[in-house]
Scaffold this motif. Structure first.
Motif, short mmCIF file in Angstrom:
data_model
loop_
_atom_site.label_atom_id
_atom_site.label_comp_id
_atom_site.label_asym_id
_atom_site.label_seq_id
_atom_site.Cartn_x
_atom_site.Cartn_y
_atom_site.Cartn_z
N GLY A 53 1.64 -1.26 14.05
CA GLY A 53 0.39 -1.26 13.30
C GLY A 53 0.45 -0.39 12.07
O GLY A 53 -0.06 -0.74 11.00
N ARG A 54 1.10 0.77 12.20
CA ARG A 54 1.22 1.67 11.04
C ARG A 54 2.09 1.05 9.95
O ARG A 54 1.80 1.17 8.75
CB ARG A 54 1.82 3.00 11.50
CG ARG A 54 1.91 4.05 10.41
CD ARG A 54 2.41 5.35 10.97
NE ARG A 54 1.52 5.89 11.99
CZ ARG A 54 1.82 6.93 12.76
NH1 ARG A 54 2.99 7.53 12.61
NH2 ARG A 54 0.96 7.37 13.65
N LEU A 55 3.16 0.36 10.36
CA LEU A 55 4.02 -0.31 9.38
C LEU A 55 3.25 -1.38 8.61
O LEU A 55 3.36 -1.50 7.39
CB LEU A 55 5.23 -0.92 10.07
CG LEU A 55 6.41 0.02 10.38
CD1 LEU A 55 7.47 -0.72 11.17
CD2 LEU A 55 7.00 0.56 9.09
N LEU A 56 2.47 -2.18 9.35
CA LEU A 56 1.70 -3.23 8.69
C LEU A 56 0.69 -2.64 7.72
O LEU A 56 0.50 -3.16 6.61
CB LEU A 56 1.00 -4.10 9.74
CG LEU A 56 1.92 -4.99 10.58
CD1 LEU A 56 1.11 -5.72 11.65
CD2 LEU A 56 2.65 -6.00 9.70
N GLU A 57 0.03 -1.57 8.11
CA GLU A 57 -0.94 -0.92 7.22
C GLU A 57 -0.28 -0.41 5.95
O GLU A 57 -0.80 -0.59 4.84
CB GLU A 57 -1.63 0.23 7.96
CG GLU A 57 -2.58 -0.22 9.08
CD GLU A 57 -3.17 0.96 9.80
OE1 GLU A 57 -2.84 2.11 9.43
OE2 GLU A 57 -3.96 0.74 10.76
N GLU A 58 0.88 0.24 6.10
CA GLU A 58 1.56 0.79 4.93
C GLU A 58 2.08 -0.31 4.02
O GLU A 58 2.03 -0.20 2.78
CB GLU A 58 2.71 1.70 5.37
CG GLU A 58 2.25 3.00 6.00
CD GLU A 58 1.47 3.86 5.04
OE1 GLU A 58 1.83 3.88 3.85
OE2 GLU A 58 0.50 4.50 5.46
N LEU A 59 2.59 -1.41 4.62
CA LEU A 59 3.07 -2.52 3.80
C LEU A 59 1.92 -3.18 3.05
O LEU A 59 2.06 -3.54 1.87
CB LEU A 59 3.79 -3.54 4.67
CG LEU A 59 5.17 -3.12 5.20
CD1 LEU A 59 5.70 -4.13 6.19
CD2 LEU A 59 6.16 -2.95 4.04
N ASP A 60 0.77 -3.35 3.72
CA ASP A 60 -0.39 -3.92 3.04
C ASP A 60 -0.87 -3.01 1.91
O ASP A 60 -1.24 -3.49 0.83
CB ASP A 60 -1.52 -4.15 4.05
CG ASP A 60 -1.21 -5.29 5.01
OD1 ASP A 60 -0.32 -6.09 4.69
OD2 ASP A 60 -1.84 -5.35 6.08
N ALA A 107 0.96 -0.85 0.22
CA ALA A 107 1.92 -0.90 -0.87
C ALA A 107 1.78 -2.18 -1.69
O ALA A 107 1.84 -2.16 -2.92
CB ALA A 107 3.35 -0.78 -0.32
N ALA A 108 1.55 -3.32 -1.00
CA ALA A 108 1.37 -4.58 -1.71
C ALA A 108 0.09 -4.56 -2.54
O ALA A 108 0.06 -5.06 -3.68
CB ALA A 108 1.35 -5.74 -0.73
N ARG A 109 -0.97 -3.98 -1.99
CA ARG A 109 -2.24 -3.91 -2.73
C ARG A 109 -2.11 -3.03 -3.96
O ARG A 109 -2.61 -3.37 -5.04
CB ARG A 109 -3.33 -3.38 -1.80
CG ARG A 109 -4.72 -3.38 -2.43
CD ARG A 109 -5.78 -3.05 -1.40
NE ARG A 109 -5.56 -1.76 -0.76
CZ ARG A 109 -5.12 -1.60 0.49
NH1 ARG A 109 -4.82 -2.67 1.23
NH2 ARG A 109 -4.94 -0.41 1.01
N GLU A 110 -1.42 -1.89 -3.82
CA GLU A 110 -1.22 -1.03 -4.98
C GLU A 110 -0.36 -1.72 -6.03
O GLU A 110 -0.59 -1.55 -7.23
CB GLU A 110 -0.56 0.28 -4.52
CG GLU A 110 -1.47 1.18 -3.70
CD GLU A 110 -0.77 2.45 -3.27
OE1 GLU A 110 0.47 2.54 -3.51
OE2 GLU A 110 -1.42 3.33 -2.69
#
Length: 313
Positions: free
Chosen positions: A276-283, A285-288
């Motif tokens: 879950g933490r990986l998905l949050e960080e990837l999302d 990073a993509a949003r930024e």
């Protein structure tokens, strides 16, 4: 006032072209150009030198690809986990014997020195992050950065909890001078649990390093086995602690703190929590990335939609 206006205009231009950390250099270049006599020729020379430097840098990186430090950063994460493992094993030694306060306090000092190790690993990760940025040899640079950074964040939390755990054992040693900290059965169970938690910490670090290589499935299976064994040992220790507190309620709050701190470490190492933490960080990073470069993101989205139509034609 003219110098103030040129600085203001340069900062605005730097923001518009998204120069990032080089916004200040735009203003510096403008001041240098303004401070000379031949403004036009100097300005063009400045632009030409910048373009030459950019082309030379790109050609150099394509002809002699810069090194990638992802593997080195992964090994530094594993080394940190192994130092944590050694500390956990030492904390589990001699729990059924009288432990001098000095020895318990030395374990606490070792746990505090892990902060220096965290700083060294963080420096290795920053070097790895810089090496994958704009590197033609790396196809999944953002994924590598997120995997290693989130892994270090988890281990950093575990070192904080480990420091609290060492403090709890030191407080128990102060309260029980000249007598064993735990009964033989309880001490053996706690030593076994600390050993299994230590193995889980190393397996987690191996998984973090393996997720940027080809051994992720094996590492994930090993971590799952270590966590399952640690949870079984934890449940057994919880029952023994409850029985011991009922018979001898001395420092019962410290016994509960031991169990709560171990639970926190196991919770941080949980694979679902990490996913879950990986998905949050990837999302994030993509949003930024989309917010930083909206036109590029819009073009990529249009290209993804247009490609299937071309293939069908």
């Amino acid at each position: 006032w003219s110098l103030g206006l040129i600085i203001l205009a340069s900062l605005v231009v730097g923001r518009l072209v998204r120069a990032g950390e080089f916004v200040a250099e735009v203003a510096i270049s403008a001041m240098l150009v303004l401070g000379v006599t031949q403004v036009a020729s100097t300005a063009w020379d400045r632009v030409l030198e910048t373009l030459i430097g950019a082309v030379v840098g790109l050609l150099f990186n394509f002809l002699l690809a810069p090194p990638v430090w992802v593997g080195t950063a992964g090994r530094s994460v594993e080394d940190l986990a192994r130092r944590m493992r050694q500390l956990l094993l030492r904390m589990g030694e001699g729990l059924t014997d009288p432990i001098p306060v000095e020895r318990a306090a030395s374990r606490l000092h070792e746990a505090r020195r892990l902060d220096d190790d965290i700083g060294e690993v963080d420096a290795a990760l920053r070097q790895a992050e810089d090496s994958v940025r704009f590197n033609p040899r790396v196809k999944e640079g953002p994924l590598h950065r997120v995997v290693l950074r989130t892994g270090l964040d988890t281990l950093e939390i575990c070192t904080v909890v480990l420091r609290v755990l060492a403090r709890t054992l030191t407080d128990l040693a102060k309260e029980r001078t000249g007598e064993p900290l735990f009964t033989p059965e309880l001490g053996t169970a706690l030593e076994d649990l600390l050993a299994r938690v230590a193995d889980a910490v190393v397996s987690f670090a191996v998984l973090v390093a393996a997720e940027v290589s080809s051994n992720a499935e094996t590492a994930e299976r090993r971590l799952a086995e270590d966590l399952a064994a640690a949870l079984v040992s934890r449940d057994r220790l919880a029952g023994l602690l409850l029985e011991g507190v009922r018979r001898h309620p001395r420092q019962w709050q410290l016994h509960g703190a031991l169990l709560a701190e171990i639970d926190r470490i196991l919770d941080e190492l949980d694979m679902e929590r990490r996913a879950g933490r990986l998905l949050e960080e990837l999302d994030r990073a993509a949003r930024e990335q989309r917010e930083r470069h909206p036109r590029t993101a819009a073009f990529r989205q249009w290209a993804r939609r247009a490609l299937p139509r071309r293939q069908r034609r």
